[in-house]
Design an enzyme around this catalytic site. Structure first.
Site, short mmCIF file in Angstrom:
data_model
loop_
_atom_site.label_atom_id
_atom_site.label_comp_id
_atom_site.label_asym_id
_atom_site.label_seq_id
_atom_site.Cartn_x
_atom_site.Cartn_y
_atom_site.Cartn_z
N ARG A 242 40.55 42.02 30.89
CA ARG A 242 41.50 41.21 30.07
C ARG A 242 42.25 42.31 29.11
O ARG A 242 42.12 43.36 28.88
CB ARG A 242 40.70 40.51 28.97
CG ARG A 242 40.08 39.20 29.22
CD ARG A 242 40.77 38.27 29.58
NE ARG A 242 40.38 36.96 29.98
CZ ARG A 242 39.95 36.43 31.24
NH1 ARG A 242 40.18 37.26 32.25
NH2 ARG A 242 39.47 35.34 31.52
N GLU A 271 50.50 37.78 28.24
CA GLU A 271 50.79 37.47 29.55
C GLU A 271 51.67 36.23 29.53
O GLU A 271 51.15 35.28 28.62
CB GLU A 271 49.29 37.01 30.28
CG GLU A 271 48.72 38.17 30.53
CD GLU A 271 47.29 38.24 31.43
OE1 GLU A 271 47.07 36.97 31.73
OE2 GLU A 271 46.62 39.03 31.64
N HIS A 290 48.01 38.87 37.02
CA HIS A 290 46.53 38.18 36.77
C HIS A 290 46.06 37.59 37.81
O HIS A 290 45.91 36.27 37.86
CB HIS A 290 46.61 37.30 35.39
CG HIS A 290 45.10 37.08 34.82
ND1 HIS A 290 44.84 37.17 33.31
CD2 HIS A 290 44.01 37.06 35.40
CE1 HIS A 290 43.65 36.92 33.22
NE2 HIS A 290 43.01 37.07 34.43
C1 DGY Z 1 38.57 34.79 35.10
O1 DGY Z 1 37.88 33.79 35.72
O2 DGY Z 1 38.10 35.02 33.71
C2 DGY Z 1 39.87 35.53 35.64
O3 DGY Z 1 40.51 36.15 34.37
C3 DGY Z 1 40.69 34.41 36.08
O4 DGY Z 1 39.98 34.03 37.42
#
Ligand code: DGY
Length: 325
Positions: A242, A271, A290
């Protein structure tokens, strides 16, 4: 006949589970039809009276949304493993289980971490643009030369399933692998040929530092200016977890000052990343939108899991996969 379950789904999903849900007379689905998330006022209006909510990482699901939904809401099912956009505590206070989709995206995300390691080390994106821009005129001894991945030291911050999968892949590159996790995981480390180490040592000894930890209040800005000072000059930071785990201003400064050698980011603090970000002006930075889990197969499995969690929650059964319970 009992009334169908009312469900708001914040985006059309891939996978068979969702296709079946659409056909199932036991469900009255309201599916947000656009690629952009529903604006806040739409979200608040559309959740009113629903029994179930299926959401994505781009939707903020907080107490206000839960209150707007009403006390009949039985389940929040997120199509992702990370749920930092969902106020899990507020859901728990109301007795609403929160579903997520662990496991199925582990290898796909680890593959992407490796794509970023290799792309950053060997300047793949820069080299491809060089060719497309008509810059390829000849061959020179140091033209677009990068750094070696094989034999280097890989540091992994966060040693859950994805961190371990990243480590497993490093064996094929003959790397030394160091890892740090908030609660030490020496057995898991040994199983994939990694060494459990201290946070500062992972940063100071690694040629590549991969961030693979959940975003919580404790991990926000975990990789800050001090962390960059500890890193080797020339080291590459990779983040597939993240964005807010990395202090982006400190990252830009560390790259600008040559404190580190490059970055491969699948995630950013905000984002989409602003086009004004200094990171986008740097040749030694690769930013992706992402897409760590974005293979068609994996996204289909994630959607199927989200649907399975939804169905279980509506039926009053334990969710096959949930958080905070
Ligand atoms: C998640 O699953 O947390 C990812 O960031 C998106 O697939």
């Amino acid at each position: 006949m009992t009334a169908p379950y009312r469900v708001f789904v914040t985006r059309a999903l891939p996978g068979n589970g969702f296709a079946q849900l659409l056909e199932d007379p036991a469900f009255d689905l309201d599916v947000w039809p656009e690629d952009f998330p529903p604006p806040r006022d739409e979200l608040l209006a559309r959740v009113a009276g629903v029994d179930g909510l299926v959401c994505l990482i781009t939707d903020t699901i907080d107490g206000q949304v839960l209150d707007a939904a009403g006390s009949q809401l039985r389940v929040v099912s997120q199509m992702a493993v990370g749920v930092d956009n969902v106020d899990v505590a507020a859901c728990a206070e109301r007795g609403i289980p929160v579903g997520n989709t662990p496991g199925v995206l582990t290898d796909t995300t680890a593959d992407m971490a490796w794509a970023l390691i290799l792309a950053s080390a060997r300047r793949v994106v820069e080299a491809a643009e060089y060719v497309k821009d008509g810059e390829w005129k000849t061959w020179t001894p140091t033209q677009i030369a990068g750094i070696d991945v094989h034999g280097a030291t890989l540091g992994i911050i966060g040693f859950g399933a994805i961190g371990q999968a990243i480590a497993r892949r490093a064996q094929g590159f003959g790397m030394r692998v160091l890892c740090w996790n908030r609660s030490p995981r020496p057995k898991e480390a040994a199983a994939v040929g990694a060494e459990q180490s201290e946070f500062d040592l992972v940063l100071s000894q690694s040629d590549f530092v991969c961030v693979s930890i959940a975003l919580t209040d404790d991990t926000r800005d975990l990789i800050d200016a001090r962390a960059f000072e500890l890193m080797k000059p020339g080291a590459i930071l990779v983040n597939t977890a993240r964005g807010p785990i990395v202090d982006e201003d400190a990252l830009a400064a560390a790259l600008r000052d040559g404190q580190i050698g490059g970055a491969g980011l699948d995630v950013t603090a905000v984002e989409p990343l602003s086009m004004d970000s200094p990171l986008l002006t740097m040749d030694n930075v690769v930013v992706l939108p992402h897409i760590g889990s974005a293979s068609m197969a994996t996204r289909g499995k994630m959607a199927d899991m989200a649907v399975a969690n939804l169905r279980a929650g509506l039926a009053g059964q334990p969710l096959p996969n949930s958080v905070g319970s």
